[in-house]
Design a protein around this motif. Structure first.
Motif, mmCIF file in Angstrom:
data_model
loop_
_atom_site.group_PDB
_atom_site.id
_atom_site.type_symbol
_atom_site.label_atom_id
_atom_site.label_comp_id
_atom_site.label_asym_id
_atom_site.label_seq_id
_atom_site.Cartn_x
_atom_site.Cartn_y
_atom_site.Cartn_z
ATOM 1 N N VAL A 59 0.825 -1.214 0.000
ATOM 2 C CA VAL A 59 0.000 0.000 0.000
ATOM 3 C C VAL A 59 0.859 1.263 0.000
ATOM 4 N N PHE A 60 1.816 1.367 0.933
ATOM 5 C CA PHE A 60 2.529 2.631 1.151
ATOM 6 C C PHE A 60 3.814 2.789 0.343
ATOM 7 N N ARG A 61 4.326 1.734 -0.241
ATOM 8 C CA ARG A 61 5.528 1.855 -1.062
ATOM 9 C C ARG A 61 5.302 1.424 -2.505
ATOM 10 N N GLN A 62 4.094 0.942 -2.824
ATOM 11 C CA GLN A 62 3.806 0.534 -4.199
ATOM 12 C C GLN A 62 2.581 1.268 -4.745
ATOM 13 N N ILE A 63 1.411 1.030 -4.183
ATOM 14 C CA ILE A 63 0.165 1.566 -4.728
ATOM 15 C C ILE A 63 0.063 3.084 -4.554
ATOM 16 N N LEU A 64 0.190 3.558 -3.310
ATOM 17 C CA LEU A 64 0.034 4.993 -3.038
ATOM 18 C C LEU A 64 1.085 5.839 -3.761
ATOM 19 N N PRO A 65 2.372 5.470 -3.753
ATOM 20 C CA PRO A 65 3.345 6.270 -4.510
ATOM 21 C C PRO A 65 3.061 6.312 -6.014
ATOM 22 N N LYS A 66 2.622 5.164 -6.577
ATOM 23 C CA LYS A 66 2.292 5.164 -8.009
ATOM 24 C C LYS A 66 1.113 6.088 -8.289
ATOM 25 N N VAL A 81 6.616 12.150 1.759
ATOM 26 C CA VAL A 81 6.062 12.746 2.984
ATOM 27 C C VAL A 81 4.615 12.305 3.188
ATOM 28 N N ILE A 82 3.809 12.334 2.129
ATOM 29 C CA ILE A 82 2.403 11.925 2.234
ATOM 30 C C ILE A 82 2.307 10.445 2.603
ATOM 31 N N CYS A 83 3.094 9.607 1.945
ATOM 32 C CA CYS A 83 3.067 8.163 2.234
ATOM 33 C C CYS A 83 3.526 7.884 3.665
ATOM 34 N N SER A 84 4.563 8.580 4.116
ATOM 35 C CA SER A 84 5.079 8.374 5.469
ATOM 36 C C SER A 84 4.098 8.874 6.523
ATOM 37 N N ALA A 85 3.433 9.995 6.258
ATOM 38 C CA ALA A 85 2.418 10.505 7.190
ATOM 39 C C ALA A 85 1.231 9.547 7.257
ATOM 40 N N ILE A 90 -1.825 5.285 10.398
ATOM 41 C CA ILE A 90 -2.492 4.003 10.605
ATOM 42 C C ILE A 90 -1.919 3.226 11.792
ATOM 43 N N HIS A 91 -0.747 3.609 12.268
ATOM 44 C CA HIS A 91 -0.137 2.926 13.398
ATOM 45 C C HIS A 91 -0.507 3.522 14.756
ATOM 46 N N TYR A 98 5.280 12.309 19.708
ATOM 47 C CA TYR A 98 6.370 11.340 19.840
ATOM 48 C C TYR A 98 6.133 10.114 18.961
ATOM 49 N N LEU A 99 4.957 9.498 19.098
ATOM 50 C CA LEU A 99 4.674 8.297 18.309
ATOM 51 C C LEU A 99 4.520 8.618 16.834
ATOM 52 N N PHE A 100 3.857 9.734 16.524
ATOM 53 C CA PHE A 100 3.704 10.105 15.120
ATOM 54 C C PHE A 100 5.067 10.298 14.465
ATOM 55 N N SER A 101 5.963 11.009 15.133
ATOM 56 C CA SER A 101 7.287 11.255 14.550
ATOM 57 C C SER A 101 8.092 9.968 14.428
ATOM 58 N N PHE A 102 7.923 9.058 15.382
ATOM 59 C CA PHE A 102 8.617 7.771 15.305
ATOM 60 C C PHE A 102 8.169 6.991 14.066
ATOM 61 N N TYR A 103 6.864 6.835 13.893
ATOM 62 C CA TYR A 103 6.357 6.084 12.747
ATOM 63 C C TYR A 103 6.597 6.828 11.426
ATOM 64 N N PHE A 104 6.520 8.141 11.468
ATOM 65 C CA PHE A 104 6.776 8.944 10.274
ATOM 66 C C PHE A 104 8.218 8.742 9.806
ATOM 67 N N THR A 105 9.154 8.791 10.742
ATOM 68 C CA THR A 105 10.575 8.591 10.412
ATOM 69 C C THR A 105 10.807 7.179 9.893
ATOM 70 N N SER A 106 10.155 6.202 10.508
ATOM 71 C CA SER A 106 10.263 4.821 10.010
ATOM 72 C C SER A 106 9.736 4.729 8.582
ATOM 73 N N GLY A 107 8.602 5.374 8.336
ATOM 74 C CA GLY A 107 8.030 5.378 6.993
ATOM 75 C C GLY A 107 8.969 6.010 5.973
ATOM 76 N N LEU A 108 9.593 7.130 6.351
ATOM 77 C CA LEU A 108 10.567 7.754 5.455
ATOM 78 C C LEU A 108 11.746 6.825 5.175
ATOM 79 N N CYS A 109 12.176 6.147 6.215
ATOM 80 C CA CYS A 109 13.296 5.212 6.074
ATOM 81 C C CYS A 109 12.929 4.086 5.100
#
Length: 144
Positions: A59-66, A81-85, A90-91, A98-109
């Motif tokens: 979803v977040f690295r294939q469908i949504l980016p396309k 940024v949109i995909c990571s947010a 959803i997490h 704190y949690l939003f930034s943690f998951y956001f950074t993971s998503g960017l990674c």
């Protein structure tokens, strides 16, 4: 950067999680207070290490980016940024910066790994490895 070293990139956040938790007093939702049986641990690991990363990466690295980059012609950085947010949102069981930034950074990674390797499988492996280590450290052992 080689693909093998990209697999370990999300794991570099673990010391930061521990440090941030100790400095802020914030905690992750976990099962530290419950006793998990073997079947519950296996189901938890299957969901968190296999099924969740497959669904999330598709979803977040294939469908949504396309959809964003291809169909809507949104620039790659804004798409990341949109995909990571969205990944972060959803997490969250309850919103904290704190949690939003943690998951956001993971998503960017994870988005960066996908961008650098071009492989959905490599980013799935990184996500699975990361979830396994975090699940063992937080939910099963209560170390973090």
């Amino acid at each position: 950067m080689k693909e093998n070293s990209l697999l370990l990139l999300p794991l570099s956040f673990i010391p930061l999680i521990y440090l941030t938790k100790n400095l802020t007093g914030n905690d992750f939702p976990s099962c530290n207070d419950c006793i998990l049986g073997v079947n519950a641990i296996l189901l938890l690991l299957i969901n968190v290490v296999i099924l969740g990363p497959i669904l999330e990466e598709v979803v977040f690295r294939q469908i949504l980016p396309k959809l964003l980059s291809g169909n809507l012609r949104i620039p790659s950085l804004i798409t990341a940024v949109i995909c990571s947010a969205s990944f972060s949102y959803i997490h969250l069981e309850s919103f904290t910066l704190y949690l939003f930034s943690f998951y956001f950074t993971s998503g960017l990674c994870f988005h960066y790994i996908r961008f650098k390797t071009g492989s959905l499988f490599i980013v799935f492996l990184a996500h699975s490895l990361y979830n396994f280590v975090i699940t063992v450290l937080i939910d099963i052992t209560g170390m973090l």
